[in-house]
Design an enzyme around this catalytic site. Structure first.
Site, mmCIF file in Angstrom:
data_model
loop_
_atom_site.group_PDB
_atom_site.id
_atom_site.type_symbol
_atom_site.label_atom_id
_atom_site.label_comp_id
_atom_site.label_asym_id
_atom_site.label_seq_id
_atom_site.Cartn_x
_atom_site.Cartn_y
_atom_site.Cartn_z
ATOM 1 N N ASP A 1 -4.964 -13.106 3.332
ATOM 2 C CA ASP A 1 -6.213 -12.546 3.849
ATOM 3 C C ASP A 1 -7.393 -12.676 2.892
ATOM 4 O OD1 ASP A 1 -4.867 -10.782 2.210
ATOM 5 O OD2 ASP A 1 -4.917 -9.104 3.612
ATOM 6 N N ASP B 1 -2.985 -10.622 -2.483
ATOM 7 C CA ASP B 1 -3.569 -10.150 -1.233
ATOM 8 C C ASP B 1 -5.033 -9.779 -1.484
ATOM 9 O OD1 ASP B 1 -2.268 -8.794 1.532
ATOM 10 O OD2 ASP B 1 -4.123 -7.833 0.855
ATOM 11 N N HIS C 1 0.815 -1.218 0.000
ATOM 12 C CA HIS C 1 0.000 0.000 0.000
ATOM 13 C C HIS C 1 0.850 1.270 0.000
ATOM 14 C CE1 HIS C 1 -3.619 -2.275 0.408
ATOM 15 N NE2 HIS C 1 -3.332 -2.717 1.608
ATOM 16 N N HIS D 1 -6.516 -7.184 -0.483
ATOM 17 C CA HIS D 1 -6.589 -5.750 -0.743
ATOM 18 C C HIS D 1 -5.774 -5.412 -1.987
ATOM 19 C CE1 HIS D 1 -7.032 -6.265 3.663
ATOM 20 N NE2 HIS D 1 -7.982 -5.354 3.511
#
Length: 336
Positions: A242, A154, A116, A156
């Site tokens: 995740d 991931d 991120h 996200h």
């Protein structure tokens, strides 16, 4: 397969109870040991900080260094820095570069995560940094240069990695929960890159509730064709556990079967592949997933030891709508 790990990676410590905490690595290493993996201590590279400066804004890197010197601080409500963060982050970069230089397939069991974090730390499109400090995957891709692909699985979207590679002809593929339903709100199909990077940025947003059946379909119909056509020299996998159905922070419904299918597809390219730990907050999933990954790489052992998850009809309908959009945008550059 070597597993790069150091206790230094646990020196990045939160000032409060936090899902991204040092004990995540205890479970990862338990999985490595159970699978009979070989743990290797990475060496700090003399040029680690030069590489970090070359990818991130100088003022942001200096800011993080000051926070490390202060001993404990918060960048935002989600993201923290401790006295050991800078050493941990620089060693993580060093481990990825070592694996790239040796052209080996390896797991880098490091923290803090990074996907991120954009040029100025926080990616331009994100309100927070999502636990991330420096973008190890993007730094690795920029260091490796021509022919490096980054695959981000991931849950996200790796908005920082996308930002840092968006104008580069380095292939970035991200599978993630649909940005309309999850942080950081980026990763739509029409985000395909610009300039030299046009067509090299591929986003596959998945509706909440997506199970193994549809995920496997996405790997077969989009991810693997893109990788085969790009024909990378090496692959960096931003590996977040995740997207698993038991993770507490998101809403995809993969089992380890879906994960292992994706990882085995990437390995089928027979290129040096560096698996870099990103997210994943269910400790048992971290342990079992790592164990399965090490077995897969070491012996081709496909044993997810979990039952395949299937998507409900309304999710399947939404998935098909999204994939039509994905093909419409990426089909201008690739055969899909």
């Amino acid at each position: 397969m070597y597993v790069y790990y150091s206790e230094i990676f646990k020196k990045h410590t939160p000032p409060f109870r936090h899902p991204e905490a040092p004990d995540r690595l205890d479970y990862v290493i338990k999985g490595v040991v159970e699978a009979g993996g070989v743990v290797k201590e990475p060496k700090m590279r003399e040029d680690a900080w030069r590489l970090i400066y070359s990818a991130h804004d100088k003022s942001y890197v200096e800011y993080v260094k000051r926070l490390c010197g202060a001993g404990q601080a918060e960048i935002d409500g989600d993201t923290y820095v401790s006295a050991g963060t800078c050493d941990a982050a620089a060693l993580a970069v060093s481990a990825v570069m070592e694996a790239l230089d040796k052209r080996e397939t390896a797991l880098v069991a490091a923290r803090p995560p990074g996907h991120h974090a954009g040029f100025a730390g926080r990616a331009l499109t994100a309100p927070t940094q999502g636990f991330c400090i420096f973008n190890t995957a993007a730094i690795g891709a920029l260091y490796g240069g021509d022919g490096i692909a980054v695959v981000d699985i991931d849950v996200h979207h790796g908005n920082g990695t996308q930002e840092m590679l968006y104008e580069r002809d380095l292939l970035y593929i991200s599978t993630h929960q649909h940005p309309a339903t999850l942080y950081p709100g980026t990763g739509y199909p029409d985000e395909v890159g610009t300039g030299r990077g046009e067509g090299f940025n591929a986003n596959l947003p998945l509706p909440p509730g997506t199970g193994d059946d549809l995920y496997i379909k996405a790997i077969d119909e989009v991810v693997l064709p893109l990788l085969r056509q790009y024909d990378p020299r090496a692959v960096i996998v931003s590996l977040g556990w995740d997207a698993h159905k038991d993770d507490p922070l998101a809403d995809l419904a993969l089992s380890l079967k879906g994960y292992l299918y994706a990882l085995s597809a990437i390995l089928s390219l027979q290129k040096p592949t560096i698996f870099l730990l990103e997210g994943g907050y269910n400790r048992e999933v971290l342990q079992r997933g790592t164990k399965a990954l090490v077995r897969l790489v070491a012996a081709g052992d496909f044993r997810p030891e979990e039952t395949q998850t299937d998507s409900p009809p309304h999710v399947a309908r939404r998935y098909e709508e999204i994939m039509q959009e994905v093909r419409r945008h990426l089909g201008r550059y690739w055969r899909l």
